[in-house]
Design an enzyme around this catalytic site. Structure first.
Site, PDB file in Angstrom:
ATOM      1  CG  LEU A  91      -1.945  -1.083   1.377  1.00  0.00           C
ATOM      2  CD1 LEU A  91      -2.768  -0.845   2.642  1.00  0.00           C
ATOM      3  CD2 LEU A  91      -2.857  -1.163   0.177  1.00  0.00           C
ATOM      4  CG  HIS A 107       4.154 -11.773   7.097  1.00  0.00           C
ATOM      5  ND1 HIS A 107       4.222 -11.542   5.737  1.00  0.00           N
ATOM      6  CD2 HIS A 107       5.328 -12.386   7.426  1.00  0.00           C
ATOM      7  CE1 HIS A 107       5.372 -11.979   5.270  1.00  0.00           C
ATOM      8  NE2 HIS A 107       6.061 -12.490   6.276  1.00  0.00           N
TER       9      HIS A 107
HETATM   10  C1  GAR Z   1      -1.866 -16.086   4.256  1.00  0.00           C
HETATM   11  O1  GAR Z   1      -1.131 -17.178   4.721  1.00  0.00           O
HETATM   12  C2  GAR Z   1      -1.209 -14.787   4.670  1.00  0.00           C
HETATM   13  O2  GAR Z   1      -0.501 -14.892   5.869  1.00  0.00           O
HETATM   14  C3  GAR Z   1      -0.271 -14.545   3.517  1.00  0.00           C
HETATM   15  O3  GAR Z   1      -0.984 -14.933   2.390  1.00  0.00           O
HETATM   16  C4  GAR Z   1      -1.840 -16.021   2.730  1.00  0.00           C
HETATM   17  C5  GAR Z   1      -3.195 -15.753   2.122  1.00  0.00           C
HETATM   18  O4  GAR Z   1      -4.004 -16.879   2.215  1.00  0.00           O
HETATM   19  N1  GAR Z   1       0.088 -13.163   3.473  1.00  0.00           N
HETATM   20  C6  GAR Z   1       1.283 -12.737   3.106  1.00  0.00           C
HETATM   21  O5  GAR Z   1       2.189 -13.484   2.764  1.00  0.00           O
HETATM   22  C7  GAR Z   1       1.453 -11.226   3.123  1.00  0.00           C
HETATM   23  N2  GAR Z   1       2.813 -10.873   3.085  1.00  0.00           N
HETATM   24  P1  GAR Z   1      -5.563 -16.766   1.975  1.00  0.00           P
HETATM   25  O6  GAR Z   1      -5.754 -16.008   0.679  1.00  0.00           O
HETATM   26  O7  GAR Z   1      -6.024 -18.196   1.871  1.00  0.00           O
HETATM   27  O8  GAR Z   1      -6.156 -16.052   3.148  1.00  0.00           O
END
Ligand code: GAR
Length: 187
Positions: A91, A107
């Site tokens: 963002l 995260h």
């Molecule tokens: C989650 O594990 C979240 O922690 C990660 O993406 C995944 C989304 O899963 N986020 C990051 O890596 C942000 N830096 P989802 O779409 O099934 O909720």
């Protein structure tokens, strides 16, 4: 209880979104999901927007002024709180300034360790003993805002990326709603 009108930002699967939708249907949960924003028109998470009849907006980040479109939509839906749930764009200062201390992110690591992408492969490679997830406020630096909650598990030496992801996401489904409750309990 007056629920905070919340927008969830996604880019992919949307399993955290699904979990937040389900939790937010409880009268005592502090937020109502009033809008979903995706930068990916193929995001599987958009299925939940349609299934639960939640307004959603697709954003094309190739356009320079895409964050204006985001802001306009947030205002149109009177959004006062934002949850990033697998939103894979950074963002800008512009948006963060407009929603200071009102944007949180999840995260899949024990921040400040393993900021950024490819978290699971890096955790395996560095033979970590502990892994987990972090919910934190979003500031202008990547994965760096103050922590709200962190959940931890121990990593066995035979874990591969797939198991690590499964274990981490299982904890995420607890951590994200708990973080939201924690924020509004003290406000
Ligand atoms: C989650 O594990 C979240 O922690 C990660 O993406 C995944 C989304 O899963 N986020 C990051 O890596 C942000 N830096 P989802 O779409 O099934 O909720």
């Amino acid at each position: 209880m007056v629920k905070k009108k919340t927008c969830v930002f996604i880019s992919g699967q949307g399993s955290n979104l699904k979990n937040l939708i389900s939790r937010s249907r409880d009268n005592n949960f502090p937020i109502k999901i009033s809008l979903i924003i995706s930068n990916n028109k193929k995001a599987r998470g958009l299925f939940y927007a349609k299934k639960y009849n939640i307004p959603y907006v697709l954003i094309n980040t190739k356009f320079n002024n895409y964050e204006n479109k985001i802001l306009l939509n947030l205002r149109k839906h009177k959004i006062s709180f934002i949850c990033l749930a697998g939103y894979m764009k950074i963002l800008s200062k512009f948006l963060i300034k407009n929603y200071k201390k009102k944007i949180i992110n999840i995260h899949p690591s024990l921040l400040p360790k393993f900021k950024g992408l490819n978290t699971f492969s890096r955790i395996i490679k560095s033979k970590e003993i502990k892994a987990g997830c972090t919910v934190h406020f979003v500031n202008e630096k990547l994965d760096s805002g103050s922590k709200i909650i962190q959940k931890i598990f121990f990593v066995n030496s035979n874990y591969d990326e797939k198991i690590l992801k499964l274990k981490t996401q299982k904890l995420e489904y607890k951590a994200y709603p708990e973080a939201i409750i924690r924020i509004f309990r003290y406000n």
